[in-house]
Design an enzyme around this catalytic site. Sequence first.
Site, short mmCIF file in Angstrom:
data_model
loop_
_atom_site.label_atom_id
_atom_site.label_comp_id
_atom_site.label_asym_id
_atom_site.label_seq_id
_atom_site.Cartn_x
_atom_site.Cartn_y
_atom_site.Cartn_z
N LYS A 214 69.56 -27.82 92.53
CA LYS A 214 69.52 -26.37 92.36
C LYS A 214 69.51 -25.97 90.90
CE LYS A 214 71.71 -25.07 96.71
NZ LYS A 214 72.94 -24.67 97.36
N ASP B 122 74.59 -29.62 106.74
CA ASP B 122 75.39 -28.76 105.86
C ASP B 122 76.69 -28.42 106.58
OD1 ASP B 122 76.05 -27.46 103.57
OD2 ASP B 122 74.48 -25.96 103.68
#
Lengths: 319, 319, 319, 319, 319, 319
Positions: free
Chosen positions: B193, B219
């Site tokens: 990210k 996740d």
Amino acid sequence: MTDDITVFTGNAHPEFAQEMCGILGVDLSPTKITRFSNDCLQVQLRANCRRKDVYIVQSLVPPVQENLVELLLMLDAARGASANHITAVIPHFSYARSDKKDAPRISIGAKLVADLLATAGATRVITMTLHSEQVHGFFPVPVDHLSAIRELAAHYKGKDLSNTVVVSPDFGYAKVASEFARLLKLPVAAGSKRRMSDDTVVIDEIVGDVRGKKVIIIDDEVATAGSMVELMDKLREYEVGAISIATTHGLFTGQAVERLNAQDDVLEIVSTDTVPLTEERTPAKLETRSVAPLFAQAVRRHNAGESISSLFSDDVTHG
Amino acid sequence: MTDDITVFTGNAHPEFAQEMCGILGVDLSPTKITRFSNDCLQVQLRANCRRKDVYIVQSLVPPVQENLVELLLMLDAARGASANHITAVIPHFSYARSDKKDAPRISIGAKLVADLLATAGATRVITMTLHSEQVHGFFPVPVDHLSAIRELAAHYKGKDLSNTVVVSPDFGYAKVASEFARLLKLPVAAGSKRRMSDDTVVIDEIVGDVRGKKVIIIDDEVATAGSMVELMDKLREYEVGAISIATTHGLFTGQAVERLNAQDDVLEIVSTDTVPLTEERTPAKLETRSVAPLFAQAVRRHNAGESISSLFSDDVTHG
Amino acid sequence: MTDDITVFTGNAHPEFAQEMCGILGVDLSPTKITRFSNDCLQVQLRANCRRKDVYIVQSLVPPVQENLVELLLMLDAARGASANHITAVIPHFSYARSDKKDAPRISIGAKLVADLLATAGATRVITMTLHSEQVHGFFPVPVDHLSAIRELAAHYKGKDLSNTVVVSPDFGYAKVASEFARLLKLPVAAGSKRRMSDDTVVIDEIVGDVRGKKVIIIDDEVATAGSMVELMDKLREYEVGAISIATTHGLFTGQAVERLNAQDDVLEIVSTDTVPLTEERTPAKLETRSVAPLFAQAVRRHNAGESISSLFSDDVTHG
Amino acid sequence: MTDDITVFTGNAHPEFAQEMCGILGVDLSPTKITRFSNDCLQVQLRANCRRKDVYIVQSLVPPVQENLVELLLMLDAARGASANHITAVIPHFSYARSDKKDAPRISIGAKLVADLLATAGATRVITMTLHSEQVHGFFPVPVDHLSAIRELAAHYKGKDLSNTVVVSPDFGYAKVASEFARLLKLPVAAGSKRRMSDDTVVIDEIVGDVRGKKVIIIDDEVATAGSMVELMDKLREYEVGAISIATTHGLFTGQAVERLNAQDDVLEIVSTDTVPLTEERTPAKLETRSVAPLFAQAVRRHNAGESISSLFSDDVTHG
Amino acid sequence: MTDDITVFTGNAHPEFAQEMCGILGVDLSPTKITRFSNDCLQVQLRANCRRKDVYIVQSLVPPVQENLVELLLMLDAARGASANHITAVIPHFSYARSDKKDAPRISIGAKLVADLLATAGATRVITMTLHSEQVHGFFPVPVDHLSAIRELAAHYKGKDLSNTVVVSPDFGYAKVASEFARLLKLPVAAGSKRRMSDDTVVIDEIVGDVRGKKVIIIDDEVATAGSMVELMDKLREYEVGAISIATTHGLFTGQAVERLNAQDDVLEIVSTDTVPLTEERTPAKLETRSVAPLFAQAVRRHNAGESISSLFSDDVTHG
Amino acid sequence: MTDDITVFTGNAHPEFAQEMCGILGVDLSPTKITRFSNDCLQVQLRANCRRKDVYIVQSLVPPVQENLVELLLMLDAARGASANHITAVIPHFSYARSDKKDAPRISIGAKLVADLLATAGATRVITMTLHSEQVHGFFPVPVDHLSAIRELAAHYKGKDLSNTVVVSPDFGYAKVASEFARLLKLPVAAGSKRRMSDDTVVIDEIVGDVRGKKVIIIDDEVATAGSMVELMDKLREYEVGAISIATTHGLFTGQAVERLNAQDDVLEIVSTDTVPLTEERTPAKLETRSVAPLFAQAVRRHNAGESISSLFSDDVTHG
């Protein structure tokens, strides 16, 4: 405004405290540390603490337990001597690596030590590069958590960073590695670890593109350098070029120096000075960058009631 | 030995508490929750707590603040009613995502909520899949931190996992993704990210080999699925095949359902039942696996003085 | 001396904080409140708190639980940011109504919330007109408990108070009603309540002489006005004249506005501004008197080390 | 199940402890209380406390400070002797009258004493008729707050209660008086007090209809009976008939006995035995009803893990 | 710098507080102590405490329990009144004699009282000549422990000390007696005690050479003087000459005065003024030396942030 | 009843724990102690602790700091593993010697360590022969303080004790020496120490009659034996006969063994086994008496809810 700061240091890293004091323009106050014949310690703070803002500098470096108990005794002594505020300045909070319960019936050591510091009298903590950001939340007192990322990145400014990738030893540290990489505008890769048994973990692949590239490995701490060497061996399977190692806390314990000196393709090892090093514990290619100015800055700003976070960013939100 | 367990539930997820009670063979004890005209809450535990081992089941799901305060009131009521032990059973501890101080002058929310629970009277906590393992250390009381990894992995047993890779949305979760991948004997990759501004983070590359492969994204939590969709868009740049999504905490808030229903290449979404779902908040391809048996098991074992860690491993060290 | 006061406000009642700041001559410092997609809150204090005297203004008005958790997060953020002192300014502490254990196994909510505030970091509280005076003792930190009695009484100065009686809705509030009555040199009466069932309480008589008199009803809080209407119906059985309603905390929730607007013999409703009101939640005959100056005065005096109690009396004992 | 209860008593009211023990069927364990020549106290618990549920019976009656410190020393001794649970049984918690900050810079004594008890080691408290219900919330430990209302009301069962009204000395106690009145199906009235100066309060009227009626005055505590006599004088202005006085805590200190004996229209004074009385401190018309059975019941039920609240009601919610 | 010191005194020893204030040049602030008719105490501090450094002077002299509770109420009042720091000034901390658990199931009273003081709000303590030095460690807050040794020794400067020996009543106090003896360059001896039964201890010999010598007996406290007389009887078996008695805390309770007045060979009794004495409790040969200047000095130095330890020594380590 | 005792030991003195377990008839549970490459410790308790009464045996012997931190980690691990009760069994609590503030700005180490143990999770402590009895009061948790006096005295039963005197090295220990002497029906004497400088203390005389007598020197701890040799030199000036040395905690650090072996007139050195000894740290004439049975007895009795004090006396007051 800085006139009522009183700084003491334990035995762990007096040079660091001395350098901080030099920058702050205050004298390092003397301490007298006694070991009784039954091996118990006693520390006497040999300067008035009454209504002062007291700072006690102690890195939790080997011998860690000795340095920890020394620190606890100093905090308690400052409290008993009616200090107004007592800040533990811990350049390397090594117990931060014990930050989770990854086996049954172990202590989360970082949490325990954070609680012990508060019990002994610390009302605030200044530290650097905790192993994981979450460790900040273990402390029952305010923490100023400094980062060495910019200082380490500054080393690479102006150098040839073409065809270079930043490598994190594992996924856990990849987020910080990414931040570091972005400061240098470089891509990032990470080692993927596999636990072989209760005691053995191996790096079984490198996730991300490293083949044929120069690498900068970044980690929070280098101790015996055993896993660092393992990582480099794995990287060489990908035919990487020259290797640079950057770390906040360069301990270089055990066989670290001989191991690192034996790596011909390692160009340099960049570390801060949160850990004191004797000559024989200093790797040949070590480049040290002092973070004492950063700690001194944090002390000065706190004492003047100025924001410390603004040290680290241009964010408009800093007051 | 289970006869003096008393279980109450708040409004957050009574079905979960009911299922746990069914497995434990105890009745779910009634509570009466009143909202006064000034919007303050009152909770009455409508069964005797005196010298009992009281369990209060409450997931911190939306409306989170209502459910949190309700839980705090229930814990305090049990303490005032002379319960012997009071365990907060929190299937989804959503505040765990606030686990670090990544901006100046914010609260580390998970630490604060952990402290509030103890202040209100919790003497122990049972929870599942905290956003990061370190959050365990925020609690001043013992925590039994259950994992959904095995339950989620069980879903894939016997399925065709050829040419498949496990993908973590970011580095922070990659360590858990690796564990999950190893249970399925699959490789792992992760999103990298980049923070664009104070408020915007984008996935700028996938670290690890995903090109042309089927993927299982894992996740800890899926809420609006916004970043999940972003991740899938990025993955499709690597021409991945069918996508499976596995998550412990399936919240599916905001536009999650329409977003997920719109992804044709998503085969299935596998989630546990730590979060209650209404019909309209249920994605079309959702497969739910209940972890209430795991929680019931943890309660039963604790009550009997048996090891809980041994639930999760064959490690010879478990007592 | 007021230069190091820093004032923040949550979402509950920013106008009140703004007015206080105007009187104090300081800027209201900005906050940024984020709701994550899983419904958890994050609050960032966007001004330096280091070694400051921080004031956080938040009324516990609907949505009470949201506002409470927001306040707790702000207190914790200020503590973590090394504020010297942290005062929670709570114009309406609505949980004060939960001040006793009048049913088995309930929490004494006011005590719990007082403890939560201290856990989150409040070192002092300023509030107004707690439902009962004893609630003061629930707080583990010093409380400046302001009274609106004089401000409300000031409204009636110079008006025709002949043949008028002050009425308390019940015995519990009669002592405060007596104080108010004495400021206006009026007699006092009180409603006597009878509990019909676990959930139903009715006023079965008025104790004291009200027949044929004008009345001023005083209560600490008006929410849905249900019991207020019931009281007025009972009073009309005694053929009372015009009715005036005085209250510190005018919430006017639920059907309050339509109920109160429908009472033709109600001359006026006098309230302070501890609760923010939208236009549609404002009764037609509402007269609002601001107590922000009183709160600002308390802040200024505390900051200057001056007595606050002397604000309220001519008692020679005030230092 | 009651075999591991160990009961000690201080000097305040050993007869009460003895009666409780008789009902419980356990021996009262001996204590040895020493006053050193410098006036400091020492208390030795002369029975094994190890892993026992220890109950320490001590009423806070005159000499209050002596009895309080004695109690604190006993609690601490039990803790140091490794008791499992330590319950302070305080039939009369006299400091409950200091329940608010009605003058600047005073302590809320009831809150302070509640905290001192917890500091000294009390893990639970059993007490009766606290001056106000809110005092319950001052204690940081669970409290079983017993009521004498039913016991006092029982005295009047079968008597002629025609043309009778229950009178509360002030508004603060009117709520309890109402409850008592409803048990007897009688109306209620209350004295209205006016503060004349910092030290002087007078009853300036009776609110409610008492003219020509017989009255039962109820109060939580009767000490010097000064305000009781003042109340009766005021009542006689309304030409009331015979007077009965009912109180939980009959102290009869100072001139109480002669004052009360001098009231010819007082039929009887009904009190419980929470306060020990010597012969000369016993008013002529005193009727005592023992509440030791109620306390013994509370101990027995707690020890057996049974609900105590169900002692007081037929409420279906009791477990 | 001393302008924000505010000093209050309880009833125990107002003359001492007055003398301290005279030396400090501040007014003693008024308090109002009320005893309610139920024997509970209330203390009102009648001067502003807000953000002040408050000192509360109270010796724990008879009636000890009254004085202790009075002190606790005053500390709590100062805390509730938003004092910045609250120092309990306790010239005679009599509970220090309860410093060990020398019988089963007793409280270590000095530890309990130290904890109670902190619970009530004391943030620091100044006291003198604790019965044993270890009692210092019982306090959870900083303690300035003053010594009267130099003041007592000053009395003997310039007097004929030939053929004189300092005598400690027992071994426990012999270490302090040795210090005192060295200030006067004299030898030391000590009584050896034998416990005859649970309640009886006798001095069975004098260890050290006293035969035919003049003696100075030193003890921390003289109460009824019973053991002092016993010690003198034993010393006379060794044909000692004139006797001088020196003590920090001269209580002279019970039969002390008549006992001491009856000893013809006692030349003088030297005591400080930590204990207030009425005329009839004053032995004929008493010489009092005031230590109020020493306490005032400690307050002044603390307030100015200067070292207090340097008051007592020429040690180069004092800051 | 002993079936749910779980005993662990650290590295300090596993033989002692083993012996205790043998007597108790329970297995010593395994621990795994890891030293990380940065010198931080991790301890894993390798047996189930859930709802068990856990005992952790660790003597604070050299290396004291290592052993202390190890103990703290074990206590915390047991708490996190949901143990019911956690008792630290500390045969030698060496920090007890730091029991007073005899220099400015030092910590009272024994108090600090006592607090650290409670912070880490100890709910009770069993220890032996604290340097002074007052140290008992430093612990915030119950302490069972065992004495070795009877065990040491038992060694001399039946021996020729004619013309023998017990000698305490200083006045501070003389009270215990007296107790020991009385068990053997012998007189007592004591060394008188003079402080020469900040660091030097010498014995300048022996107080009491020792000339020409045989002596038994008793002290709580013998470490380097430096002051013991000095004492013996001083005693020889009084022409004493044969010397016997008795001590609870025989550490024999530094040059202790060679020093003691060089004293020809020393008949024997009697010590308990609270300190583990290697062969080279064992003086030639050492006689060891095990106190593991006494510790095992204390554990057994506590577990059975039986009095421990009655172990030590025939006092009728023991329950």
